[in-house]
Scaffold this motif. Structure first.
Motif, short mmCIF file in Angstrom:
data_model
loop_
_atom_site.label_atom_id
_atom_site.label_comp_id
_atom_site.label_asym_id
_atom_site.label_seq_id
_atom_site.Cartn_x
_atom_site.Cartn_y
_atom_site.Cartn_z
N ASP A 219 0.83 -1.20 0.00
CA ASP A 219 0.00 0.00 0.00
C ASP A 219 0.86 1.25 0.00
OD1 ASP A 219 -2.21 -1.61 0.03
OD2 ASP A 219 -2.45 -1.53 2.22
N LEU A 220 1.90 1.26 0.82
CA LEU A 220 2.78 2.43 0.86
C LEU A 220 3.53 2.59 -0.45
CD1 LEU A 220 4.19 2.28 4.51
CD2 LEU A 220 2.35 3.70 3.60
N VAL B 167 1.18 4.32 -2.77
CA VAL B 167 1.08 5.74 -2.41
C VAL B 167 2.32 6.48 -2.87
CG1 VAL B 167 1.03 7.36 -0.46
CG2 VAL B 167 -0.46 5.36 -0.45
N HIS B 168 3.50 5.90 -2.69
CA HIS B 168 4.74 6.55 -3.08
C HIS B 168 4.82 6.71 -4.60
CE1 HIS B 168 9.13 6.82 -3.87
NE2 HIS B 168 9.09 7.59 -2.77
N THR C 36 2.30 6.98 -6.70
CA THR C 36 1.37 8.04 -7.09
C THR C 36 1.92 9.41 -6.73
OG1 THR C 36 -0.48 6.52 -6.73
CG2 THR C 36 -0.98 8.88 -6.81
N ALA C 37 2.58 9.50 -5.57
CA ALA C 37 3.14 10.78 -5.16
C ALA C 37 4.23 11.26 -6.11
CB ALA C 37 3.70 10.66 -3.74
N TYR D 237 3.85 15.42 1.69
CA TYR D 237 2.90 15.14 0.61
C TYR D 237 1.49 15.23 1.20
CZ TYR D 237 0.27 12.28 -2.78
OH TYR D 237 -0.66 11.82 -3.67
N ARG E 187 -8.10 12.72 -0.06
CA ARG E 187 -8.56 11.40 -0.47
C ARG E 187 -10.08 11.37 -0.50
NH1 ARG E 187 -9.66 6.65 2.26
NH2 ARG E 187 -9.06 7.60 4.23
N GLU F 98 -5.00 14.14 4.12
CA GLU F 98 -3.98 13.28 4.71
C GLU F 98 -2.60 13.85 4.43
OE1 GLU F 98 -4.41 9.39 3.16
OE2 GLU F 98 -6.45 9.09 3.94
N TYR G 243 1.60 12.68 4.21
CA TYR G 243 2.68 11.70 4.17
C TYR G 243 4.01 12.45 4.16
CZ TYR G 243 -0.72 8.13 2.74
OH TYR G 243 -1.79 7.26 2.69
N PRO H 32 -0.05 7.17 6.73
CA PRO H 32 -0.82 8.42 6.57
C PRO H 32 -1.21 9.03 7.92
CG PRO H 32 -2.26 6.55 6.25
CD PRO H 32 -0.89 5.98 6.50
#
Length: 779
Positions: free
Chosen positions: A38-39, A42-43, A45-46, A255, A259, A307, A309, A320
């Motif tokens: 999951d992280l 997220v990374h 996408t960031a 970041y 959401r 959120e 990060y 998050p």
């Protein structure tokens, strides 16, 4: 049924906040120990969003950094090509732009923003709105928000954009109560926003990056379990992230993202809105039961959860972390921004003034080179004149000799050695210098009057008018700064229900800077059959509030203006001084002015004191005892009233005596009339009696005089009756209070006693009978 107020539990720490349900399927939000997959998503996408935001704003960012260097870095106002072309020639800098920037930012510093909070729904309370506004001012005062505001304004005016932020923190290391803080963002130019955001405050952005370059030593101490990004990593070079790692620094970026979530809301019959989204909340079951008991309207709505990060180029360090508000707490202050097709261009004051500043530097450098770098004027003479004294004349331009000896030369064109004409300054260079200075004023919009330079104005009003006219060209920066302050107030007001959600005592700051202590979320009222009344004082957790903005002089400046205006008013109308003397004393800036004003206020007239008490919601002041002078005046007035009452009583007694005398006269007249009437009747009977035959005289059939006498007697009776009626109604009442009554005029005779009769009456005019008037008393 009324809701039962209670003390709310403290809000959990930021890293323990539970996230609401995500759309489209409700599921628990990831915790800090979420799976690596999951992280990693997220990374990824960031970084994708970072590249898009970085590319969209790269031109503006590069120019902004160049503007700041041009303003602050020595030597940056000469390009490398210009320096190379001039070789050993001077490249001087006469930087006039910091003064221009300081003029605009000085206007921003003087026009202190004032946040106004107003309720926007039926559950908002005006008194609570004032408390919230005081809380916002306290947050600004506690966190020294002015330093953050003005640091962002300096970058906004200079290069086109600056930033500050809103964050939360615990009040101390031994409490669960949190506070709000406004902090600066050191590198405001480096913040990357969602390129699809269109509002000047960027409140419609879906994500935002705040990068910070940390030294490698600090990074390793702060995040010992993280792997620092190494210089020359192939992944960084291929992904366009080479700037994230240098020999000495590692870039760490905050970041922020919104959401999408599905929110469940319940609309209660009284207008209250309950949030039923977070099922893990301890009060969720109670709120749901309340909504179902009254058949509340329950709907699912599209919303978002903010959120945070913390990431590097290779991994997620933190997150998050849920942010309780609905705004990304990063506030931009934009200079001048223009959309040209797909490009968005942004600039400050420096961008357009660079060429004028370079021309000024070039003109002044060349002028200095022409004048100062030329050799000093030499002496001219023959060789024979200087022979033997060469050591003296060689130092004539460097030493101060008491005399300069020379040899006489009869063949010399001049008898005495003389200096050559000194170099003359170039008029063209002087004109170029003046034009470059004027170009800078025209480009920046800040002229001499705005900078305080003297002109042809003589009066203070004319000077202020010229200064205000010069400020118009830079007013766009002040307006944009005000908009950013308003958005800051909205962010803080949106956070207050989440941070200050328990019954507690807080400090608020008034518009005059005075700090007071206020109870918020405090349950008040008496118990009613075991249930407390549904009343919470200063409940900042309910209701919707909006923020209005006022830009103007500070409270001190307004107080000085008010003092000047009151002094002019008192000089123009001295009779108004006793009524505004307390306000005049309160506006002073010396010690104990408030106490003096309070004492003067106690001496104001009762009407003004009652009006002041009504406006402030206080009880009216008790009546003051009369002064000795007032007591003496009141006693004198009472004695005068008694004298007037006695005089009126005496006049009434006299009037009564006159009335009794008149009544006696009337009775006498009535008796005489009655007697005359009887005699007249006897005469008439005697005249109409039949005569005895043989007696003298004839029978008087009728006598017109007797008929006239009878009519006169009847009319006189009517007159007497009317006179008695007038007498009975002419007695005025005795005045007990107030001014003495005027003496009543004597009763006028009825109109029937005059020659003109009343309408329809009998005119007693003997001449009309053609005979003299009869004597009614002795005929």
């Amino acid at each position: 049924m009324a809701r039962t107020p209670k003390r709310r539990a403290p809000r959990p720490a930021p890293d323990a906040i539970m996230l609401p349900e995500a759309a489209p399927e409700p599921k628990a939000a990831p915790e800090k120990d979420a799976g690596k997959s999951d992280l990693a998503a997220v990374h990824a996408t960031a970084l994708k969003r970072w590249r898009r935001a970085d590319e969209a704003d790269r031109e503006n960012r590069t120019e902004a950094y160049a503007d700041l260097e041009f303003l602050e870095v020595p030597g940056a106002q000469w390009t490398k090509e210009a320096k190379d072309s001039r070789a050993d020639r001077p490249c001087l800098e006469f930087n006039r732009l910091p003064t221009t920037i300081a003029q605009i930012t000085g206007d921003i510093r003087q026009m202190r923003p004032a946040v106004k909070v107003v309720p926007v729904d039926s559950r908002g309370d005006p008194e609570t709105a004032d408390v919230i506004a005081g809380m916002v001012r306290y947050v600004e005062n506690r966190s020294d928000a002015a330093s953050a505001y003005f640091a962002g304004a300096d970058q906004q005016v200079a290069c086109g954009i600056g930033h500050w932020r809103v964050e939360t923190e615990y009040g101390s290391d031994s409490t669960f109560e949190q506070e709000i803080r406004i902090s600066p963002v050191a590198d405001g130019v480096g913040v990357r926003w969602d390129p699809d955001a269109r509002l000047p405050t960027r409140e419609d952005a879906r994500f935002c990056f705040v990068p910070v370059d940390m030294s490698r030593d600090v990074f390793e101490e702060t995040y010992p379990e993280a792997t620092p990004t190494q210089l020359g990593d192939a992944d960084l070079n291929e992904g366009g992230l080479s700037e994230w790692a240098t020999h000495d620094t590692v870039r760490v970026a905050e970041y922020w993202l919104k959401r999408p979530v599905k929110k469940t809301l319940a609309l209660m019959p009284d207008g209250e809105i309950l949030d039923l989204t977070d099922k893990s909340d301890a009060d969720h079951a109670e709120r749901l039961a309340r909504a179902q008991a009254v058949n509340a309207r329950i709907e699912r709505r599209d919303g978002h959860q903010v959120e945070r990060y913390l990431i590097t180029a290779t991994e997620v360090l933190e997150g998050p972390t849920a942010w309780p508000g609905r705004f990304i707490p990063i506030i931009p202050a934009v200079g001048i921004e223009m959309q040209i097709g797909r490009r968005r261009l942004r600039r400050g004051v420096i961008r357009m003034a660079k060429d004028a500043q370079r021309a000024y530097n070039y003109a002044r450098s060349t002028q200095t080179e022409v004048v100062a770098l030329q050799p000093k004027a030499p002496f001219i003479g023959t060789e024979k004149q200087f022979k033997g004294y060469e050591h003296v004349w060689e130092t004539a331009n460097t030493e101060n000799h008491p005399f300069l000896p020379f040899n006489a030369d009869p063949n010399a064109p001049i008898a005495v050695p003389q200096r050559v004409q000194p170099p003359v300054a170039s008029a063209g260079l002087a004109e170029l210098t003046r034009e470059a200075a004027e170009d800078m004023k025209a480009v920046t919009g800040v002229y001499d009057a705005s900078l305080g330079a003297r002109s042809n104005e003589t009066s203070g009003k004319a000077i202020q008018a010229r200064q205000r006219e010069g400020d118009v060209g830079s007013f766009v920066y002040i307006v944009n700064f005000s908009r950013s302050i308003r958005h800051t107030g909205s962010v803080v007001v949106d956070l207050i229900p989440h941070v200050y959600d328990t019954a507690r005592t807080i400090r608020v700051v008034g518009e005059d800077g005075k700090v007071d202590r206020v109870q918020i979320n405090e349950v008040t009222g008496l118990a009613d059959e075991g249930d407390p009344l549904d009343k919470i004082r200063n409940d900042v957790t309910v209701g919707a509030y909006d923020v209005a903005m006022e830009m103007g002089p500070s409270y001190t400046t307004r107080r000085e203006a008010a003092l000047d205006g009151m002094l002019q008013l008192v000089a123009a109308a001295p009779n108004l001084a006793p009524m505004i003397l307390d306000l005049l004393a309160k506006a002073q800036d010396w010690p104990m002015a408030d106490k003096i004003a309070a004492r003067i206020r106690a001496m104001l007239p009762p009407q003004i004191q009652a009006m002041e008490a009504q406006e402030s919601g206080e009880a009216p002041p008790p009546p003051m005892p009369p002064s000795p002078q007032e007591q003496a005046a009141m006693a004198q007035q009472e004695r005068q009233q008694q004298i007037e009452a006695g005089r009126q009583q005496l006049d009434m007694e006299k009037l009564n005596v006159e009335r009794e005398k008149l009544q006696a006269d009337v009775l006498k007249i009535q008796a005489e009339i009655e007697k005359a009437h009887i005699d007249a009747q006897a005469r008439i009977v005697e005249a109409n009696r039949p005569q005895v035959p043989g007696m003298d005289g004839g029978i008087i059939a009728s006598d017109p005089r007797i008929e006239a006498i009878g009519a006169a007697v009847a009319q006189l009776s009517d007159v007497v009756s009317m006179l008695m009626e007038e007498m009975s109604g002419a007695v005025p009442p005795i005045a007990q209070d107030g001014p003495p009554m005027a003496e009543p005029p004597p009763p006028a005779l009825p109109e029937m006693m005059t020659s003109e009769p009343p309408p329809g009456g009998f005119s007693f005019d003997p001449a009309a009978l053609g005979q003299p008037a009869p004597d009614l008393m002795g005929f």
